[in-house]
Design an enzyme around this catalytic site. Structure first.
Site, mmCIF file in Angstrom:
data_model
loop_
_atom_site.group_PDB
_atom_site.id
_atom_site.type_symbol
_atom_site.label_atom_id
_atom_site.label_comp_id
_atom_site.label_asym_id
_atom_site.label_seq_id
_atom_site.Cartn_x
_atom_site.Cartn_y
_atom_site.Cartn_z
ATOM 1 N N TYR A 161 0.747 -1.333 0.451
ATOM 2 C CA TYR A 161 0.117 -0.088 -0.522
ATOM 3 C C TYR A 161 0.435 0.899 0.362
ATOM 4 O O TYR A 161 0.811 2.639 -1.036
ATOM 5 C CB TYR A 161 -1.401 -0.323 0.932
ATOM 6 N N VAL B 299 -8.764 8.888 9.635
ATOM 7 C CA VAL B 299 -10.431 10.076 9.439
ATOM 8 C C VAL B 299 -11.565 8.922 10.102
ATOM 9 O O VAL B 299 -10.783 7.728 10.702
ATOM 10 C CB VAL B 299 -10.378 9.939 7.417
HETATM 11 P P1 NDP Z 1 -13.284 3.380 1.625
HETATM 12 O O1 NDP Z 1 -12.540 2.545 1.496
HETATM 13 O O2 NDP Z 1 -14.043 3.462 2.903
HETATM 14 O O3 NDP Z 1 -13.848 3.663 0.138
HETATM 15 C C1 NDP Z 1 -12.879 3.357 -0.648
HETATM 16 C C2 NDP Z 1 -13.481 3.830 -1.875
HETATM 17 O O4 NDP Z 1 -12.597 2.984 -3.519
HETATM 18 C C3 NDP Z 1 -15.373 3.313 -2.645
HETATM 19 O O5 NDP Z 1 -15.653 4.461 -2.969
HETATM 20 C C4 NDP Z 1 -14.580 1.918 -3.625
HETATM 21 O O6 NDP Z 1 -16.045 2.379 -4.265
HETATM 22 C C5 NDP Z 1 -13.654 2.966 -4.561
HETATM 23 N N1 NDP Z 1 -12.791 1.574 -4.943
HETATM 24 C C6 NDP Z 1 -12.349 0.746 -4.182
HETATM 25 N N2 NDP Z 1 -11.363 -0.131 -4.830
HETATM 26 C C7 NDP Z 1 -11.986 0.024 -6.279
HETATM 27 C C8 NDP Z 1 -11.769 0.249 -7.597
HETATM 28 N N3 NDP Z 1 -11.118 -0.661 -8.281
HETATM 29 N N4 NDP Z 1 -12.250 0.858 -8.466
HETATM 30 C C9 NDP Z 1 -13.085 1.867 -8.144
HETATM 31 N N5 NDP Z 1 -13.482 2.672 -7.086
HETATM 32 C C10 NDP Z 1 -13.293 1.876 -6.122
HETATM 33 O O7 NDP Z 1 -11.531 4.368 1.653
HETATM 34 P P2 NDP Z 1 -11.725 5.361 2.390
HETATM 35 O O8 NDP Z 1 -12.844 6.662 1.997
HETATM 36 O O9 NDP Z 1 -11.673 5.601 4.182
HETATM 37 O O10 NDP Z 1 -10.971 6.633 1.924
HETATM 38 C C11 NDP Z 1 -10.500 7.565 0.582
HETATM 39 C C12 NDP Z 1 -9.162 7.823 0.380
HETATM 40 O O11 NDP Z 1 -9.006 8.276 1.920
HETATM 41 C C13 NDP Z 1 -7.958 6.333 -0.291
HETATM 42 O O12 NDP Z 1 -7.342 6.882 -1.185
HETATM 43 C C14 NDP Z 1 -7.097 6.559 1.375
HETATM 44 O O13 NDP Z 1 -6.491 5.197 0.757
HETATM 45 C C15 NDP Z 1 -7.282 7.522 1.994
HETATM 46 N N6 NDP Z 1 -6.611 7.542 2.677
HETATM 47 C C16 NDP Z 1 -7.961 6.909 4.311
HETATM 48 C C17 NDP Z 1 -7.473 7.002 5.546
HETATM 49 C C18 NDP Z 1 -8.811 6.264 6.457
HETATM 50 O O14 NDP Z 1 -9.066 6.367 7.707
HETATM 51 N N7 NDP Z 1 -9.688 5.753 5.920
HETATM 52 C C19 NDP Z 1 -6.730 7.739 5.987
HETATM 53 C C20 NDP Z 1 -5.652 8.178 5.093
HETATM 54 C C21 NDP Z 1 -6.031 8.446 4.090
HETATM 55 P P3 NDP Z 1 -17.276 0.796 -3.828
HETATM 56 O O15 NDP Z 1 -17.233 1.346 -1.888
HETATM 57 O O16 NDP Z 1 -18.539 1.172 -4.532
HETATM 58 O O17 NDP Z 1 -16.105 -0.699 -4.253
#
Ligand code: NDP
Length: 321
Positions: A143, A173
């Site tokens: 990752y 978050v």
């Molecule tokens: P979530 O796991 O809540 O959401 C992930 C999102 O990515 C979903 O909308 C999912 O779509 C989409 N997704 C995953 N795989 C694919 C794919 N192959 N094609 C298209 N869409 C895809 O993540 P977060 O909202 O928590 O994270 C958002 C960003 O923030 C990420 O880049 C993460 O690395 C970053 N981040 C998060 C933190 C945290 O504490 N959560 C901390 C720091 C950074 P669906 O659900 O429709 O499958």
């Protein structure tokens, strides 16, 4: 007309941006502006690992701006187990998004890194200059390397083509629509779910570890406002840490106390100190953010936590559990 495409629009951060855009007064600092069209997409609309589907998605919406949140995200266990998936899926997703945004001549792309991609051995506090200064922790190297490459790509697109691609670096978050699955959730949603079950089943609420480690938590709806501000105001390739201040660290015990209070849990509550604590603290500096944004008020931790607990209780049936 600006078309703002939010990838990962169905996740924790994406739904928070949607919430802010839909609920803040139109034309206000964080509200929708005239001439803006916001498009929030999840993986059902396009698998961004797939070149053809990604191209079609960009051709369909013709975005002028992209907030790129889509990623394979997961907790420690799954990161350790599936290093190649975390590396390859995220490389493919990021490459497809940046390449198509470039081909279409998008005016700006903000991608998302994370403070957990920083070097394992590094001087604290973390700041924007330290991302590449050493190897990431072995447990999440897939990752971490994939995410770090986004910063490398942003610089390459800028140097070769002058593209306005940049990245944000949030700390932990939390908020509505988080992943509450006990196997893969981050610490706060896991505490909420455990306490919910303890209350429902009349069992003790047991928190793993001593409760002493400190973390910086950012409410997803505050983070959403910061992304919207970045989209409108921040035009530098260098990443920007989006976090509460170093003096806003919260201990796991404080967090668990707040969960107990917000849930109205009155049963037995204790810490299992035989379980590992993880790193004591890994503070990140938000000095650069504060120097640029001017006035910004973060939601007090207890209030944000209470809103999240309420959302979780009201949406238990449909939440990611
Ligand atoms: P979530 O796991 O809540 O959401 C992930 C999102 O990515 C979903 O909308 C999912 O779509 C989409 N997704 C995953 N795989 C694919 C794919 N192959 N094609 C298209 N869409 C895809 O993540 P977060 O909202 O928590 O994270 C958002 C960003 O923030 C990420 O880049 C993460 O690395 C970053 N981040 C998060 C933190 C945290 O504490 N959560 C901390 C720091 C950074 P669906 O659900 O429709 O499958």
């Amino acid at each position: 007309m600006s078309v703002i495409l939010v990838t990962g629009g169905t996740g924790l951060v994406g739904t928070a941006i949607k919430h802010i855009i839909e609920t803040e007064p139109e034309g206000s600092r964080f509200g929708k502006r005239p001439g803006e069209k916001w498009v929030f997409i999840g993986s059902s609309e396009a698998d961004l690992r797939n070149q053809e589907q990604s191209k079609k998605l960009f051709e369909k919406y013709k975005p002028t701006h992209v907030i790129h949140l889509a990623a394979l995200v997961g907790g420690l266990f799954i990161n350790m187990k599936k290093k190649l998936d975390f590396l390859r899926d995220n490389i493919l997703i990021n490459d497809n998004v940046l390449h198509n945004a470039h081909e279409l001549g998008c005016k700006k792309v903000i991608s998302c890194l994370s403070t957990c991609v920083y070097p394992d051995k590094v001087d604290y506090p973390l700041d924007e200059t330290k991302i590449h200064l050493g190897l990431p922790h072995e447990s999440n190297f897939g990752y971490a390397h994939a995410k770090r490459l986004v910063d490398v790509q942003n610089h390459a697109y800028k140097d070769q083509f002058g593209d306005n691609f940049t990245s944000a670096i949030p700390t932990n978050v939390f908020g509505p629509h988080d992943n509450f699955d006990l196997e893969s959730a981050h610490v706060l949603p896991a505490l909420m779910h455990k306490c919910y079950l303890a209350k429902k089943n009349g069992t003790p609420f047991v928190v793993w570890g001593s409760g002493k480690p400190l973390r910086q938590f950012i409410y997803s709806r505050d983070l959403a406002k910061l992304f919207i501000w970045m989209l409108r105001e921040y035009d530098d390739v260098e990443p920007l840490i989006l976090s509460v201040g170093e003096d806003e660290e919260v201990s796991i015990k404080q967090a668990a106390d707040a969960v107990v209070k917000a849930m109205g849990f009155t049963g037995e509550y204790r810490f299992d100190t035989t379980k590992a604590d993880g790193q004591f603290r890994k503070p990140a500096s938000n000095k650069k953010l504060l120097s640029l944004i001017g006035d910004f008020e973060f939601t007090p931790f207890d209030k944000a936590l209470e809103e999240t607990v309420q959302w979780f209780q009201q949406n238990y049936e449909n939440a990611r559990i």
